[in-house]
Scaffold this active site. Sequence first.
Site, short mmCIF file in Angstrom:
data_model
loop_
_atom_site.label_atom_id
_atom_site.label_comp_id
_atom_site.label_asym_id
_atom_site.label_seq_id
_atom_site.Cartn_x
_atom_site.Cartn_y
_atom_site.Cartn_z
N MET A 78 12.33 25.05 1.93
CA MET A 78 11.42 24.14 1.08
C MET A 78 11.74 22.94 0.10
O MET A 78 11.70 22.18 0.06
CB MET A 78 9.60 24.90 -0.30
CG MET A 78 9.55 24.42 -0.48
SD MET A 78 8.01 25.36 -1.28
CE MET A 78 7.12 25.90 -0.34
N ARG A 123 -9.89 -0.19 14.94
CA ARG A 123 -10.19 1.15 13.78
C ARG A 123 -11.46 0.35 12.34
O ARG A 123 -11.93 1.20 12.13
CB ARG A 123 -8.52 0.56 12.70
CG ARG A 123 -8.35 1.39 11.57
CD ARG A 123 -6.82 1.65 11.28
NE ARG A 123 -6.40 0.54 10.97
CZ ARG A 123 -5.34 -0.11 9.87
NH1 ARG A 123 -4.47 1.01 10.01
NH2 ARG A 123 -5.27 -0.88 9.70
N LYS A 141 0.90 -1.48 -0.06
CA LYS A 141 0.17 -0.25 0.23
C LYS A 141 0.95 1.25 -0.05
O LYS A 141 1.90 0.91 -0.05
CB LYS A 141 -0.55 0.01 1.19
CG LYS A 141 -0.02 -0.11 2.75
CD LYS A 141 -0.47 -0.13 3.78
CE LYS A 141 -0.17 -0.63 4.88
NZ LYS A 141 -1.19 -1.15 5.64
N TYR A 169 16.60 30.54 6.63
CA TYR A 169 15.56 31.65 7.18
C TYR A 169 15.50 31.67 8.95
O TYR A 169 16.19 30.44 9.55
CB TYR A 169 14.20 30.82 7.10
CG TYR A 169 13.69 31.35 6.16
CD1 TYR A 169 13.45 32.32 5.19
CD2 TYR A 169 13.54 30.29 5.65
CE1 TYR A 169 13.31 32.14 4.22
CE2 TYR A 169 13.07 29.49 3.56
CZ TYR A 169 12.78 31.16 2.69
OH TYR A 169 12.62 31.59 1.51
C1 LIG Z 1 -0.70 -1.67 6.90
C2 LIG Z 1 -0.72 -3.48 7.13
C3 LIG Z 1 -0.37 -4.21 7.96
C4 LIG Z 1 1.55 -4.30 7.24
O1 LIG Z 1 2.14 -3.83 8.75
P1 LIG Z 1 3.37 -3.80 8.55
O2 LIG Z 1 3.28 -3.41 10.38
O3 LIG Z 1 4.56 -2.66 8.16
O4 LIG Z 1 3.42 -5.17 8.55
C5 LIG Z 1 -0.96 -5.28 7.62
N1 LIG Z 1 -1.67 -5.62 7.99
C6 LIG Z 1 -3.13 -4.51 7.85
C7 LIG Z 1 -4.33 -4.25 7.70
C8 LIG Z 1 -2.60 -3.05 7.26
O5 LIG Z 1 -3.05 -1.70 7.67
#
Ligand SMILES: *Cc1c(COP(=O)(O)O)cnc(C)c1O
Length: 403
Positions: free
Chosen positions: A325, A137, A38, A276
């Site tokens: 920046m 969550r 992701k 800055y």
């Molecule tokens: C992002 C995520 C993972 C991976 O987690 P890591 O700590 O990066 O290994 C696994 N399961 C879910 C549901 C996630 O959102």
Amino acid sequence: MVDRLRPVWAEIDVDAARRNAEILKGMVGSSALCAVVKADGYGHGAVPMARAALAGGAEWLAVALVEEGALLREVGIDVPILLLSEPPVDAMEEAVARRLVPTVYTHAGVQALKRVVAAEDVSPVDVHLKVDTGMHRVGADPAEAVSLATAIAADPRLRLGALWTHLAVADGSGPADIEFTRTQLDRFGLVLDDLTTAALRPPLIHVANSAGSIAFPAARLDMVRCGIALYGLCPTPELATQLSQATGGGRVEPVMSLRAEVSFVRWLDKGERPSYGRRRPLAERSIVATVPIGYADGMPRRLFDTGVEVLIGGVRRPLAGVVTMDHILVDCGQAGVPPVTVGDEVVLIGRQGREEITATEWADRLGTINYEVICGIGPRVPRVLVNGDGLTGDSADHEIGAA
Ligand SMILES: *Cc1c(COP(=O)(O)O)cnc(C)c1O
């Protein structure tokens, strides 16, 4: 060399990602490895990271968004791709069309999926039911699991492929965290018992992220979902030790390094206050080097206050003033130790000579986690793939994501 105009890049060691996957797969044995790619592979590039992980033994991929899954399908990646959250009702059709594996945890989600499969007349669509065992969550209340599973099983065009949950404190080494993870595993076990009693037990169960996979062998189950460890970072130093113990000395290696070149240098007198806010006087007459990377690239402005250093000539050097920046200013001290000139390589994250600055060091300074550092390296920084022969589909090192 690639035609980058600005000398700033994130080097992505594709083979390191493959080796990391191999280490994780070796650790979990018969459990399947699902590589979490992701957020553009945690900022590394989702496609090369997916390919590297698959070459290293991953069998599944996971993403957060339907868009992220669609992108992997577009380049011809054909393995199962799990969506880690229930897609919005309006995104279900695209999820199914792309043969992504939706997670569901609401009746509205199941109904949306049923409408899509009824209209499309597709072969059974795999669905993963997620329960909330304490992360709070997303996920179904455990008391709802049987009713959701029943609704899925009632439609011959759907198939309950998995039950899963997510751990909240698998990276915690204190007794309270360990106990909470055990509580989550117990709650998950009870839900699984409920489904089994109702003759709805799915073929696959999965729970563990990287930390869970490393620290809780009992949580590996049928599949582990690893993200951060694939990119060569551990959530905590304790987990790095545990990973080494679990793999007979195995270590994951960082996949990303952040690099640049000095673009400008000048001598400044003792007492001059660069950047800055004119925040800090130079302690002596010094060479101050400008490096064309800034907070717009994911180098937080606050790093100056934390005393962050960069590597030039294999030596750690402090910033001479606040991050701007598009530029940072580096205090290179007196000339000749060794001299710094335009074109010198600067390592912001990574190794140079015997020195190393890790994403975890930035995270510690910033009071955050290494995940946020690597995901924060912006799209303006081109990713340059190295050691990817045969994994990326190209014979030469190449570049993606240049904006
Ligand atoms: C992002 C995520 C993972 C991976 O987690 P890591 O700590 O990066 O290994 C696994 N399961 C879910 C549901 C996630 O959102």
